[in-house]
Design an enzyme around this catalytic site. Structure first.
Site, mmCIF file in Angstrom:
data_model
loop_
_atom_site.group_PDB
_atom_site.id
_atom_site.type_symbol
_atom_site.label_atom_id
_atom_site.label_comp_id
_atom_site.label_asym_id
_atom_site.label_seq_id
_atom_site.Cartn_x
_atom_site.Cartn_y
_atom_site.Cartn_z
ATOM 1 N N PRO A 25 29.632 -25.368 5.908
ATOM 2 C CA PRO A 25 29.173 -24.750 4.656
ATOM 3 C C PRO A 25 28.088 -23.708 4.947
ATOM 4 C CG PRO A 25 28.281 -26.974 4.894
ATOM 5 C CD PRO A 25 29.259 -26.789 6.006
ATOM 6 N N LEU A 26 28.246 -22.532 4.363
ATOM 7 C CA LEU A 26 27.324 -21.412 4.639
ATOM 8 C C LEU A 26 26.962 -20.704 3.343
ATOM 9 C CD1 LEU A 26 29.334 -20.190 7.741
ATOM 10 C CD2 LEU A 26 26.978 -21.056 7.822
ATOM 11 N N THR A 27 25.752 -20.911 2.904
ATOM 12 C CA THR A 27 25.227 -20.238 1.706
ATOM 13 C C THR A 27 25.197 -18.733 1.933
ATOM 14 O OG1 THR A 27 23.957 -22.111 0.960
ATOM 15 C CG2 THR A 27 23.092 -19.952 0.359
ATOM 16 N N ALA A 58 27.306 -24.191 -0.220
ATOM 17 C CA ALA A 58 26.759 -25.166 -1.155
ATOM 18 C C ALA A 58 26.836 -24.609 -2.573
ATOM 19 C CB ALA A 58 25.323 -25.498 -0.780
ATOM 20 N N GLN A 100 31.325 -27.936 -1.376
ATOM 21 C CA GLN A 100 30.090 -28.674 -1.071
ATOM 22 C C GLN A 100 29.240 -28.749 -2.334
ATOM 23 O OE1 GLN A 100 26.745 -27.354 1.366
ATOM 24 N NE2 GLN A 100 26.932 -29.224 2.589
ATOM 25 N N GLY A 175 24.216 -34.200 1.157
ATOM 26 C CA GLY A 175 23.119 -35.179 1.233
ATOM 27 C C GLY A 175 22.157 -34.845 2.357
ATOM 28 N N TYR A 179 17.536 -31.492 0.734
ATOM 29 C CA TYR A 179 17.792 -31.266 -0.688
ATOM 30 C C TYR A 179 17.808 -32.613 -1.442
ATOM 31 C CZ TYR A 179 18.576 -26.564 0.994
ATOM 32 O OH TYR A 179 18.404 -25.339 1.590
ATOM 33 N N GLY A 316 29.510 -22.880 12.213
ATOM 34 C CA GLY A 316 28.860 -22.131 11.143
ATOM 35 C C GLY A 316 28.737 -20.651 11.460
ATOM 36 N N ARG A 317 27.625 -20.275 12.088
ATOM 37 C CA ARG A 317 27.316 -18.856 12.277
ATOM 38 C C ARG A 317 28.429 -18.067 12.958
ATOM 39 N NH1 ARG A 317 21.421 -20.713 14.108
ATOM 40 N NH2 ARG A 317 22.782 -22.453 14.690
HETATM 41 C C1 FNR Z 1 23.664 -22.767 6.677
HETATM 42 N N1 FNR Z 1 23.848 -24.140 6.676
HETATM 43 C C2 FNR Z 1 24.191 -24.775 5.501
HETATM 44 N N2 FNR Z 1 24.375 -26.122 5.472
HETATM 45 C C3 FNR Z 1 24.811 -26.741 4.345
HETATM 46 O O1 FNR Z 1 24.994 -27.955 4.360
HETATM 47 N N3 FNR Z 1 25.055 -26.013 3.214
HETATM 48 C C4 FNR Z 1 24.862 -24.677 3.152
HETATM 49 O O2 FNR Z 1 25.128 -24.051 2.122
HETATM 50 C C5 FNR Z 1 24.379 -24.030 4.324
HETATM 51 N N4 FNR Z 1 24.113 -22.697 4.334
HETATM 52 C C6 FNR Z 1 23.790 -22.045 5.489
HETATM 53 C C7 FNR Z 1 23.632 -20.663 5.485
HETATM 54 C C8 FNR Z 1 23.365 -19.983 6.660
HETATM 55 C C9 FNR Z 1 23.212 -18.515 6.624
HETATM 56 C C10 FNR Z 1 23.253 -20.706 7.872
HETATM 57 C C11 FNR Z 1 23.007 -20.000 9.157
HETATM 58 C C12 FNR Z 1 23.389 -22.073 7.869
HETATM 59 C C13 FNR Z 1 23.903 -24.892 7.940
HETATM 60 C C14 FNR Z 1 25.293 -24.786 8.580
HETATM 61 O O3 FNR Z 1 26.271 -25.472 7.813
HETATM 62 C C15 FNR Z 1 25.341 -25.347 10.016
HETATM 63 O O4 FNR Z 1 24.968 -26.709 9.992
HETATM 64 C C16 FNR Z 1 24.428 -24.594 10.966
HETATM 65 O O5 FNR Z 1 24.584 -23.210 10.821
HETATM 66 C C17 FNR Z 1 24.666 -24.999 12.415
HETATM 67 O O6 FNR Z 1 25.944 -24.653 12.848
HETATM 68 P P1 FNR Z 1 26.188 -23.347 13.786
HETATM 69 O O7 FNR Z 1 25.881 -22.160 12.961
HETATM 70 O O8 FNR Z 1 25.256 -23.478 14.949
HETATM 71 O O9 FNR Z 1 27.635 -23.444 14.184
HETATM 72 C C1 8K6 Z 2 18.325 -16.782 0.456
HETATM 73 C C2 8K6 Z 2 19.032 -17.436 1.585
HETATM 74 C C3 8K6 Z 2 19.311 -18.869 1.375
HETATM 75 C C4 8K6 Z 2 19.912 -19.547 2.533
HETATM 76 C C5 8K6 Z 2 19.878 -21.024 2.412
HETATM 77 C C6 8K6 Z 2 20.480 -21.762 3.510
HETATM 78 C C7 8K6 Z 2 19.590 -21.985 4.636
HETATM 79 C C8 8K6 Z 2 19.988 -21.282 5.856
HETATM 80 C C9 8K6 Z 2 18.931 -20.416 6.452
HETATM 81 C C10 8K6 Z 2 18.883 -20.334 7.905
HETATM 82 C C11 8K6 Z 2 17.537 -20.606 8.462
HETATM 83 C C12 8K6 Z 2 17.407 -21.974 8.879
HETATM 84 C C13 8K6 Z 2 16.186 -22.484 9.454
HETATM 85 C C14 8K6 Z 2 16.389 -23.885 9.874
HETATM 86 C C15 8K6 Z 2 15.414 -24.467 10.743
HETATM 87 C C16 8K6 Z 2 16.009 -24.999 11.973
HETATM 88 C C17 8K6 Z 2 15.054 -25.520 12.949
HETATM 89 C C18 8K6 Z 2 15.660 -26.103 14.126
#
Ligand code: FNR
Ligand code: 8K6
Length: 347
Positions: A25-27, A58, A100, A175, A179, A316-317
């Site tokens: 899931p990626l916001t 999400a 999600q 969960g 959040y 994800g990324r």
């Molecule tokens: C996330 N992640 C995340 N997790 C989640 O549960 N719901 C979400 O909406 C988001 N949104 C989100 C946005 C962005 C821009 C990032 C980079 C990450 C976390 C994501 O699902 C994942 O756990 C992490 O990015 C780690 O995986 P990768 O990117 O290392 O493969």
């Molecule tokens: C306005 C953007 C909203 C994004 C919400 C989702 C969160 C993802 C942002 C990535 C930065 C994550 C920082 C996490 C800390 C990790 C430490 C190991």
């Protein structure tokens, strides 16, 4: 080297995935101002339909769950319609997609929902400001009353039913990552003295009530959960949190969820109070299908699956940078590296 990813995986009698790569899931903050997913969002997901399963960004279950701009919802007819366009596009390309379900709890901000209370387990504010909206300082939440909690459980279940209406193959309850549900599961935020606080059973109660209500509406085969036993985002860890998850995870295993998903950005992070990595801890306490995630490559993730560290890999990324991630991995084509600057555009 990545062959273990490319065999089908049967989650249960309802769902079989064509491969073991999940899109995490990626916001993206790109829904329209009514929090409806757009045609661009449908195209974005459709391009990624080769994933064994897409987990949507999400998606908030109700207005006071919003903590970031333009995050989509699943509580109005227009949002359900918008998501139907997305799920149709993914299905047309042969994919599967879960929604999600999200409530940010104390990470919500009234700026997004016209004022009113921010709800959490306890009246403990998260420090800081909304990302990229630095003028918005997080406010001290209201500790949810028993009536608030009842309504929240109903609203999660309704959002799950709305997701099925919108054509999703199932839901992942969010969960994790500090959040709302996670706020009940960690001592840092849960200071309650009623039946939702203090003991592992009590602190797990809200999470289990939500899970059970969602299962009652849409079935366990279509219900998944993401958890962060190691606090790392919007939350501080506490050694006593271990007992909460030691209780919660076997309880969840009894429910035959579609899968359990760890919430972490880098699974090489070790947590003293969990005895190591999130994935290793989850594997030791939870007996069902486990999704690993957090800075894996196809190679390291495939090796972890071969070593039985988890069953499915979420990416994800790299999926933001490579819409055709799955094909590239399968064909051995070099990936485009992810950069934060890519978040401004839906490719
Ligand atoms: C996330 N992640 C995340 N997790 C989640 O549960 N719901 C979400 O909406 C988001 N949104 C989100 C946005 C962005 C821009 C990032 C980079 C990450 C976390 C994501 O699902 C994942 O756990 C992490 O990015 C780690 O995986 P990768 O990117 O290392 O493969
Ligand atoms: C306005 C953007 C909203 C994004 C919400 C989702 C969160 C993802 C942002 C990535 C930065 C994550 C920082 C996490 C800390 C990790 C430490 C190991």
């Amino acid at each position: 080297m990545t062959a273990s990813l490319f065999t089908p995986y049967k989650l249960n009698d309802t769902l079989t995935l064509s491969n073991k790569i999940l899109m995490a899931p990626l916001t993206r903050c790109m829904a329209d101002d009514d929090l409806v997913p757009t045609q661009q969002i449908a195209d974005y997901y459709a391009r990624r339909a080769e994933a064994g399963l897409i987990i949507s960004e999400a998606t908030i279950i109700r207005p006071d769950g919003q903590g970031y701009p333009n995050t989509p919802g699943l509580f109005t007819p227009a949002q359900i319609e918008g998501w139907r366009v997305v799920t149709d596009a993914v299905h047309k390309n042969g994919g599967k997609i879960f929604a999600q379900l999200w409530h940010t709890g104390r990470v919500a901000h009234p700026h997004f929902f016209g004022g009113g209370d921010v709800l959490s387990a306890s009246a403990q504010a998260v420090e800081g400001t909304v990302p990229r909206m630095r003028e918005l300082v997080y406010q001290t939440p209201k500790a949810a009353t028993l009536e608030d909690i009842k309504q929240l459980v109903i609203d999660y279940a309704q959002a799950a039913a709305n997701a099925i209406d919108a054509g999703f193959d199932g839901v992942e309850i969010h969960g994790a990552n500090g959040y709302l549900i996670d706020q009940f599961l960690h001592h840092d935020n849960n200071r309650r003295e009623d039946e939702y606080g203090q003991t592992p059973e009590n602190m797990s109660r809200f999470a289990l009530e939500v899970v059970d209500a969602v299962i009652a509406r849409i079935g366990a085969d279509r219900t998944a959960l993401r958890v962060s036993p190691g606090a790392y985002f919007n939350m501080a860890g506490d050694a006593r949190d271990r007992d909460v998850f030691d209780y919660l995870l076997p309880e969840l295993a009894k429910r035959n969820l579609a899968f359990l998903h760890g919430g972490i950005f880098d699974d090489s992070m070790e947590f003293d109070y969990l005895g190591g990595r999130i994935s290793a801890y989850l594997r030791s306490v939870y007996s069902g299908t486990l999704v690993g995630v957090g800075s894996y490559t196809a190679e390291t993730g495939s090796a972890a699956i071969s070593d039985n560290k988890f069953d499915l890999l979420a990416i994800g990324r790299p999926f933001i940078a490579n819409p055709d991630y799955v094909a590239k991995v399968r064909d051995g084509v070099e990936l485009v590296p992810y950069a934060d600057t890519m978040l401004t555009e839906l490719i």
